[in-house]
Design a protein around this motif. Structure first.
Motif, PDB file in Angstrom:
ATOM      1  N   LEU A 153      -2.639   0.413   1.326  1.00 25.23           N
ATOM      2  CA  LEU A 153      -1.921  -0.707   0.729  1.00 25.23           C
ATOM      3  C   LEU A 153      -2.144  -1.971   1.553  1.00 25.23           C
ATOM      4  O   LEU A 153      -2.064  -1.940   2.779  1.00 25.23           O
ATOM      5  CB  LEU A 153      -0.429  -0.365   0.713  1.00 25.23           C
ATOM      6  CG  LEU A 153       0.574  -1.376   0.200  1.00 25.23           C
ATOM      7  CD1 LEU A 153       0.425  -1.592  -1.293  1.00 25.23           C
ATOM      8  CD2 LEU A 153       1.995  -0.898   0.517  1.00 25.23           C
ATOM      9  N   TYR A 154      -2.478  -3.065   0.888  1.00 25.66           N
ATOM     10  CA  TYR A 154      -2.522  -4.353   1.579  1.00 25.66           C
ATOM     11  C   TYR A 154      -2.198  -5.453   0.579  1.00 25.66           C
ATOM     12  O   TYR A 154      -1.763  -5.148  -0.546  1.00 25.66           O
ATOM     13  CB  TYR A 154      -3.859  -4.565   2.293  1.00 25.66           C
ATOM     14  CG  TYR A 154      -5.022  -4.913   1.417  1.00 25.66           C
ATOM     15  CD1 TYR A 154      -5.685  -3.946   0.662  1.00 25.66           C
ATOM     16  CD2 TYR A 154      -5.488  -6.219   1.336  1.00 25.66           C
ATOM     17  CE1 TYR A 154      -6.775  -4.275  -0.139  1.00 25.66           C
ATOM     18  CE2 TYR A 154      -6.575  -6.562   0.541  1.00 25.66           C
ATOM     19  CZ  TYR A 154      -7.205  -5.583  -0.192  1.00 25.66           C
ATOM     20  OH  TYR A 154      -8.259  -5.912  -0.991  1.00 25.66           O
ATOM     21  N   TYR A 155      -2.355  -6.727   0.978  1.00 24.86           N
ATOM     22  CA  TYR A 155      -1.909  -7.784   0.079  1.00 24.86           C
ATOM     23  C   TYR A 155      -2.909  -8.923  -0.007  1.00 24.86           C
ATOM     24  O   TYR A 155      -3.681  -9.169   0.911  1.00 24.86           O
ATOM     25  CB  TYR A 155      -0.515  -8.293   0.448  1.00 24.86           C
ATOM     26  CG  TYR A 155      -0.241  -8.471   1.907  1.00 24.86           C
ATOM     27  CD1 TYR A 155       0.159  -7.391   2.701  1.00 24.86           C
ATOM     28  CD2 TYR A 155      -0.351  -9.720   2.514  1.00 24.86           C
ATOM     29  CE1 TYR A 155       0.423  -7.557   4.042  1.00 24.86           C
ATOM     30  CE2 TYR A 155      -0.074  -9.890   3.866  1.00 24.86           C
ATOM     31  CZ  TYR A 155       0.310  -8.797   4.623  1.00 24.86           C
ATOM     32  OH  TYR A 155       0.574  -8.957   5.957  1.00 24.86           O
ATOM     33  N   ILE A 156      -2.843  -9.588  -1.168  1.00 22.30           N
ATOM     34  CA  ILE A 156      -3.785 -10.677  -1.462  1.00 22.30           C
ATOM     35  C   ILE A 156      -2.996 -11.905  -1.900  1.00 22.30           C
ATOM     36  O   ILE A 156      -1.865 -11.803  -2.383  1.00 22.30           O
ATOM     37  CB  ILE A 156      -4.789 -10.273  -2.570  1.00 22.30           C
ATOM     38  CG1 ILE A 156      -4.055  -9.973  -3.880  1.00 22.30           C
ATOM     39  CG2 ILE A 156      -5.612  -9.061  -2.133  1.00 22.30           C
ATOM     40  CD1 ILE A 156      -4.980  -9.768  -5.078  1.00 22.30           C
ATOM     41  N   CYS A 184     -11.445  -4.126   0.631  1.00 22.91           N
ATOM     42  CA  CYS A 184     -10.455  -3.315   1.346  1.00 22.91           C
ATOM     43  C   CYS A 184     -10.683  -3.466   2.852  1.00 22.91           C
ATOM     44  O   CYS A 184     -11.771  -3.181   3.349  1.00 22.91           O
ATOM     45  CB  CYS A 184     -10.568  -1.847   0.961  1.00 22.91           C
ATOM     46  SG  CYS A 184      -9.485  -0.803   1.970  1.00 22.91           S
ATOM     47  N   PRO A 185      -9.664  -3.931   3.601  1.00 27.86           N
ATOM     48  CA  PRO A 185      -9.864  -4.126   5.043  1.00 27.86           C
ATOM     49  C   PRO A 185      -9.957  -2.818   5.815  1.00 27.86           C
ATOM     50  O   PRO A 185     -10.338  -2.826   6.988  1.00 27.86           O
ATOM     51  CB  PRO A 185      -8.613  -4.918   5.465  1.00 27.86           C
ATOM     52  CG  PRO A 185      -7.578  -4.566   4.460  1.00 27.86           C
ATOM     53  CD  PRO A 185      -8.304  -4.319   3.171  1.00 27.86           C
ATOM     54  N   PHE A 186      -9.624  -1.715   5.157  1.00 31.49           N
ATOM     55  CA  PHE A 186      -9.622  -0.425   5.868  1.00 31.49           C
ATOM     56  C   PHE A 186     -10.929   0.353   5.645  1.00 31.49           C
ATOM     57  O   PHE A 186     -11.565   0.773   6.604  1.00 31.49           O
ATOM     58  CB  PHE A 186      -8.417   0.404   5.410  1.00 31.49           C
ATOM     59  CG  PHE A 186      -7.115  -0.277   5.688  1.00 31.49           C
ATOM     60  CD1 PHE A 186      -6.606  -0.368   6.975  1.00 31.49           C
ATOM     61  CD2 PHE A 186      -6.389  -0.872   4.653  1.00 31.49           C
ATOM     62  CE1 PHE A 186      -5.411  -1.024   7.238  1.00 31.49           C
ATOM     63  CE2 PHE A 186      -5.194  -1.519   4.905  1.00 31.49           C
ATOM     64  CZ  PHE A 186      -4.697  -1.603   6.201  1.00 31.49           C
ATOM     65  N   PRO A 208     -10.127  -7.208   8.652  1.00 35.02           N
ATOM     66  CA  PRO A 208     -11.242  -6.429   8.095  1.00 35.02           C
ATOM     67  C   PRO A 208     -12.435  -6.305   9.028  1.00 35.02           C
ATOM     68  O   PRO A 208     -13.382  -5.571   8.722  1.00 35.02           O
ATOM     69  CB  PRO A 208     -11.620  -7.240   6.847  1.00 35.02           C
ATOM     70  CG  PRO A 208     -11.198  -8.637   7.159  1.00 35.02           C
ATOM     71  CD  PRO A 208      -9.989  -8.522   8.025  1.00 35.02           C
ATOM     72  N   PRO A 211      -2.354 -13.035   3.878  1.00 33.96           N
ATOM     73  CA  PRO A 211      -3.005 -12.243   2.827  1.00 33.96           C
ATOM     74  C   PRO A 211      -4.506 -12.501   2.748  1.00 33.96           C
ATOM     75  O   PRO A 211      -5.006 -13.501   3.254  1.00 33.96           O
ATOM     76  CB  PRO A 211      -2.323 -12.758   1.556  1.00 33.96           C
ATOM     77  CG  PRO A 211      -1.975 -14.174   1.872  1.00 33.96           C
ATOM     78  CD  PRO A 211      -1.597 -14.169   3.329  1.00 33.96           C
ATOM     79  N   GLN A 212      -5.200 -11.600   2.088  1.00 36.28           N
ATOM     80  CA  GLN A 212      -6.604 -11.846   1.745  1.00 36.28           C
ATOM     81  C   GLN A 212      -6.659 -13.049   0.805  1.00 36.28           C
ATOM     82  O   GLN A 212      -5.812 -13.190  -0.082  1.00 36.28           O
ATOM     83  CB  GLN A 212      -7.172 -10.602   1.069  1.00 36.28           C
ATOM     84  CG  GLN A 212      -8.662 -10.634   0.850  1.00 36.28           C
ATOM     85  CD  GLN A 212      -9.196  -9.230   0.574  1.00 36.28           C
ATOM     86  OE1 GLN A 212      -9.289  -8.815  -0.570  1.00 36.28           O
ATOM     87  NE2 GLN A 212      -9.521  -8.506   1.628  1.00 36.28           N
TER      88      GLN A 212
END
Lengths: 60, 480
Positions: free
Chosen positions: A23-26, A42-44, B137, B279-280
């Motif tokens: 889970l992450y955010y934009i 995806c940063p992961f 990232p 955030p991205q």
């Protein structure tokens, strides 16, 4: 109406990666017309994916 | 010898060795160096850190050492500029305003041209670029000054911007919408052209601070950099763009490339100066064409979101800006402090309260000085502006919440604050007048209860060292 309580709407849009499910955010600007076509990253697991492929999205 | 990063490090190691931490053990550029820096920051210890054996993401040891925490100590940063850290608000502006024009040197006299690589030779990933926070990232250059120029006036611009190294010759980077860099991007793209850029890394801390000074648009940062260093910056023509983009000859590394027209890619998430992971975002990219560097280049990294990121690179210029603007309308303003605890959102103002209304007027004058300023605290001259206990004490006992608060709704605020609603980035700013009432007439004291105090003669007579061993004193428990 004036907001007098903190409500649950997130500032950002939260997405899950279709591959690693993390889970992450934009930023919301990804939904503006000029950026709507951009893939997310995806940063992961570093998968590039269209945001529509995110299994779950919160905050829209 | 001209001031640069290595003359400063040599000075510290010779004259102030207690301020330098040399790490001889191998440390990974991914997270480990940042972890150590974060742990020291939590202890409020800010040595300049030199990591001699950084390990790259591919497992190899980098040929280049890392220096970080260069701009973390307020006292050390001020001293690097020859200033007293308690007088930054008053004296920093004068240094930067004392513009000294740069001088141009030949390529042969430019240390940053010792190694030059073009095209496929370029591999940014051989430099020990740090990855800081768990959601980043990849490696981010946090100390790269992105230089470009206004295509109309041809005046150059330098700005510190986060740069994600995506691959050996491609980076993302995020110029804020309101930045001068973004203004230039729009102009270049409006002409239908890619924007040329050169990014320089590594210089004397005073030079870095001068390059980060807030100027009108368009205006070159190099004379301000010279003023901050109190000597001219030596510049050399970039390899790719010649004299159209000049770069500091004494930098450690220069990266040159272009920002392709209308290209945006996902960039981030990235842990930013507020201490939150932003955030991205859709952001421009840089296609790298050339890199030049010193044979024994030192890579300057930064503790993103830590004191290293705040003190000199944001808070010093902010203190000076607030002081200049507020002082022009509130002559009773005495000093300004932007503490690392508020991470550029908070400013403490000290006033001589000679008449009613000064506190609130100072708040209203300070708020528009910068979009990041969110809360202003105004205190009296008898408080220690640099001791946050005194600021909170003033709030606790010299203010009434309903009477002394200023609230400005519907104000444009900086988007990196996670409490600000989105979209729009419109929020609330304000401040609190935590000053006691002024004297009711000239020559009269302020009729406000007196602060606890030992009689002067007794305070003078009783000395700690007469009663307590110095070593024991160091180990006694503290409190907060």
């Amino acid at each position: 109406m004036e907001n007098i309580e903190k409500v649950g709407n997130p500032k950002d849009v939260w997405v899950t990666c279709p591959s690693c499910k993390e889970l992450y955010y934009i930023d919301r600007s990804f939904y503006e017309p000029q950026f709507n076509h951009l893939k997310l990253h995806c940063p992961f697991c570093h998968l590039d994916f269209p945001k529509e492929e995110s299994p779950r999205i919160w905050g829209l | 010898m001209a001031k640069d990063l290595r003359t400063y490090l040599e000075y510290l190691e010779k004259e102030k060795p207690e301020t330098v931490l040399r790490v001889k053990k191998p440390m990974k550029v991914a997270f480990e160096i940042s972890a150590l820096q974060r742990k020291l920051d939590a202890l409020k210890k800010y040595p300049v850190m030199i990591i001699e054996r950084p390990i790259l993401d591919n497992g190899e040891e980098s040929a280049f050492p890392v220096v970080t925490n260069l701009t973390a100590s307020r006292e050390l940063c001020a001293e690097a500029m020859g200033l007293d850290h308690r007088r930054i608000a008053m004296d920093y502006s004068a240094r930067v305003a004392n513009r000294i024009d740069p001088v141009t040197v030949s390529k042969e006299d430019a240390p940053v041209k010792q190694v030059i690589e073009h095209g496929a030779e370029v591999n940014l990933l051989k430099f020990p670029i740090l990855t800081h926070n768990y959601m980043d990232p990849g490696p981010y250059i946090g100390t790269g000054f992105v230089c470009n120029y206004d295509p109309e006036s041809r005046i150059d611009n330098c700005s510190l911007q986060r740069i994600w190294v995506k691959s050996p010759r491609r980076t993302g980077y995020w110029p804020a919408v309101t930045s001068h860099s973004m203004l230039n991007i729009r102009k270049w793209w409006g002409k239908g052209e890619d924007m040329p850029v050169a990014i320089w890394i590594g210089h004397h801390p005073a030079g870095i601070s001068g390059a980060q000074s807030r100027l009108a648009y368009p205006d070159s940062h190099y004379p301000a950099m010279g003023g901050a260093m109190d000597e001219p910056v030596k510049l050399v023509a970039s390899e790719t763009f010649g004299e159209d983009i000049m770069v500091p000859a004494d930098a450690e590394i220069v990266i040159e490339g272009r920002v392709p027209k209308n290209v945006f890619e996902a960039e981030g998430p990235f842990g930013e100066y507020p201490g939150y992971i932003g955030p991205q975002r859709p952001s421009p990219v840089i296609e790298v064409e050339c890199v030049s560097y010193r044979q024994d280049a030192i890579y300057h990294g930064i503790g993103v979101g830590l004191a290293d990121h705040l003190v000199m690179l944001g808070n010093f210029p902010l203190e000076a800006r607030i002081y200049g603007i507020v002082k022009s309308v509130i002559p009773e303003l005495m000093n300004v402090f932007v503490p690392i605890s508020g991470r550029r959102n908070h400013a403490y103002l000290q006033v001589k309260k000679t008449r009613p209304g000064i506190g609130k007027d100072a708040i209203m004058a300070a708020l528009p000085c910068d979009s990041r300023l969110k809360h202003i605290f105004v205190v009296d001259e008898d408080m220690d502006l640099f001791n946050e206990n005194d600021i909170m004490w003033s709030v606790a006992y010299r203010s009434q919440w309903d009477r002394d608060i200023v609230t400005v709704k519907g104000s444009a605020v900086f988007p990196l604050d996670p409490s600000v609603p989105s979209p729009g980035n419109i929020g609330t700013r304000g401040g609190i007048d935590a000053t006691a009432p002024p004297p009711i007439d000239l020559g009269l004291p302020r009729f406000y209860q007196m602060i606890n105090k030992t009689p002067d003669d007794v305070a003078e007579a009783i000395k700690i060292e007469d009663f307590v061993d110095e070593d024991l004193l160091k180990n006694y428990p503290t409190s907060s």
